[in-house]
Scaffold this motif. Sequence first.
Motif, short mmCIF file in Angstrom:
data_model
loop_
_atom_site.label_atom_id
_atom_site.label_comp_id
_atom_site.label_asym_id
_atom_site.label_seq_id
_atom_site.Cartn_x
_atom_site.Cartn_y
_atom_site.Cartn_z
N ASP A 65 1.99 7.52 -8.53
CA ASP A 65 3.28 8.17 -9.22
C ASP A 65 4.12 7.31 -9.82
OD1 ASP A 65 4.88 10.60 -9.97
OD2 ASP A 65 6.16 9.93 -8.26
N LEU A 66 4.58 7.14 -10.84
CA LEU A 66 5.66 5.91 -11.23
C LEU A 66 6.34 6.49 -12.43
CD1 LEU A 66 3.83 2.94 -13.27
CD2 LEU A 66 2.78 5.15 -12.52
N CYS A 67 7.51 5.82 -12.67
CA CYS A 67 8.44 6.64 -13.75
C CYS A 67 8.15 5.43 -14.95
CB CYS A 67 9.66 6.55 -13.47
SG CYS A 67 10.49 5.03 -13.31
N GLN A 68 8.55 5.97 -16.23
CA GLN A 68 8.46 5.05 -17.38
C GLN A 68 8.94 3.58 -17.18
OE1 GLN A 68 9.49 7.06 -21.31
NE2 GLN A 68 9.42 5.06 -22.31
N ILE B 183 0.91 -1.21 -0.06
CA ILE B 183 0.12 0.07 0.14
C ILE B 183 0.86 1.24 0.00
CG2 ILE B 183 -1.95 1.22 1.11
CD1 ILE B 183 -2.55 -1.35 2.44
N ASP B 184 0.83 1.97 -1.40
CA ASP B 184 2.11 2.82 -1.32
C ASP B 184 1.46 3.96 -2.47
OD1 ASP B 184 4.37 4.32 -1.46
OD2 ASP B 184 5.47 2.62 -1.34
N ALA B 185 2.08 4.97 -2.38
CA ALA B 185 1.83 6.03 -3.50
C ALA B 185 2.83 5.90 -4.55
CB ALA B 185 1.97 7.38 -2.94
N HIS B 186 3.93 5.02 -4.40
CA HIS B 186 4.93 4.92 -5.58
C HIS B 186 5.19 3.39 -5.81
CE1 HIS B 186 5.92 8.88 -3.44
NE2 HIS B 186 5.88 9.13 -4.78
N ALA C 17 13.48 3.43 -3.05
CA ALA C 17 12.82 3.50 -4.41
C ALA C 17 12.99 2.33 -5.09
CB ALA C 17 13.02 4.77 -5.09
N SER C 18 13.66 1.02 -4.63
CA SER C 18 13.97 0.02 -5.16
C SER C 18 13.43 -1.35 -4.30
CB SER C 18 15.50 -0.22 -5.37
OG SER C 18 15.96 0.79 -6.09
N ILE C 19 13.00 -0.94 -3.24
CA ILE C 19 12.39 -2.29 -2.43
C ILE C 19 11.55 -3.08 -3.02
CG2 ILE C 19 10.73 -0.95 -1.55
CD1 ILE C 19 12.50 -3.64 0.33
N LYS D 260 5.78 -14.62 -5.51
CA LYS D 260 5.10 -14.96 -6.81
C LYS D 260 4.21 -13.96 -6.92
CE LYS D 260 6.93 -19.20 -6.84
NZ LYS D 260 8.21 -19.57 -7.96
N LYS D 261 3.82 -13.04 -6.21
CA LYS D 261 2.93 -11.82 -6.68
C LYS D 261 3.02 -10.74 -5.93
CE LYS D 261 -1.04 -12.80 -8.39
NZ LYS D 261 -2.46 -13.28 -8.72
N LEU D 262 2.83 -9.77 -6.52
CA LEU D 262 3.16 -8.49 -5.94
C LEU D 262 1.97 -7.51 -6.17
CD1 LEU D 262 4.29 -6.04 -4.25
CD2 LEU D 262 5.62 -5.46 -6.64
N VAL D 263 0.85 -7.41 -5.20
CA VAL D 263 -0.27 -6.47 -5.41
C VAL D 263 -0.11 -5.18 -4.86
CG1 VAL D 263 -2.65 -6.20 -4.87
CG2 VAL D 263 -1.71 -8.51 -5.14
N GLN D 264 0.09 -4.02 -5.70
CA GLN D 264 0.36 -2.82 -5.27
C GLN D 264 -1.08 -1.90 -5.20
OE1 GLN D 264 3.06 -1.80 -8.49
NE2 GLN D 264 4.85 -1.89 -6.60
N VAL D 265 -1.17 -1.20 -4.10
CA VAL D 265 -2.63 -0.44 -3.99
C VAL D 265 -2.31 1.13 -3.71
CG1 VAL D 265 -4.60 -0.28 -2.62
CG2 VAL D 265 -3.83 -2.56 -3.21
N GLY D 266 -3.10 1.80 -4.17
CA GLY D 266 -2.77 3.44 -3.99
C GLY D 266 -1.58 4.06 -4.77
N ILE D 267 -1.09 3.35 -5.90
CA ILE D 267 -0.01 3.91 -6.59
C ILE D 267 -0.78 5.26 -7.36
CG2 ILE D 267 1.50 3.78 -8.44
CD1 ILE D 267 2.04 1.88 -6.03
#
Length: 242
Positions: free
Chosen positions: A226-229, A186-189, A204-206, A217-224
Amino acid sequence: MSQSAASSLEKKLASFDPNALGDSAGGLYGLPFTVDEAQVVVVPVPWEVTVSYRGGTAQGPEAIREASLQVDLYEPDIPEAWRMGLAMEDEDEKVAEESRNLRTLAADYIGWLEAGQPADKAQNFATVPAQVTERGKVLLDYLKQKTGAYLDAGKGVVLLGGDHSTPLGYMHALAERHQEFGILQIDAHCDLRPAYEGFQYSHASIMYNALQLPQVKKLVQVGIRDLCQQEAELVEHSGGAW
């Protein structure tokens, strides 16, 4: 747990008032448990070496401990959850001191990068990325050993930073004990940048580093928001696996 320790724990459970004012002489939430007695151990990591905006995250664990005294213990779904025992280790001052020292070094280096890497200062910063990365690996190994020992003792573990880089050692400990697991972030980035600003173990590399573990096996990201190309391309090429 020895018989005497079990007896001491029973006395604490019998005498503790969960409705009373949080005891500042106690531990997290004012609870009376020691780390040995607790079923869940919180490991504080006052580390913020590679933060690239503002400092202060290293003070997070202590601030949370102090604020926890204002929180009621009652949880409707598990009314006596506090009885399982929750304790927070004391902060390791050696970790905090190294973070402070390296933070100054890294901040100056980041300032040099932001200034366009003036050639007349290049020699001053030539070894900084390698030095910070080396100490980041030491922290990783230290936390892998520490959290792994608690897991082997049958305890639940919570790791409390510090900047976003801090959980990696715990993830390595989990990877040594489980064939597979997933991560809910759960993160903005996205934190999917490889070696951001030259630091392999950057905040920024965790998640990039976590995904190098085959057991993840899986990473679920919530609340993003801002991200770079580079991160966007990494997500796109994952085929939805992350």
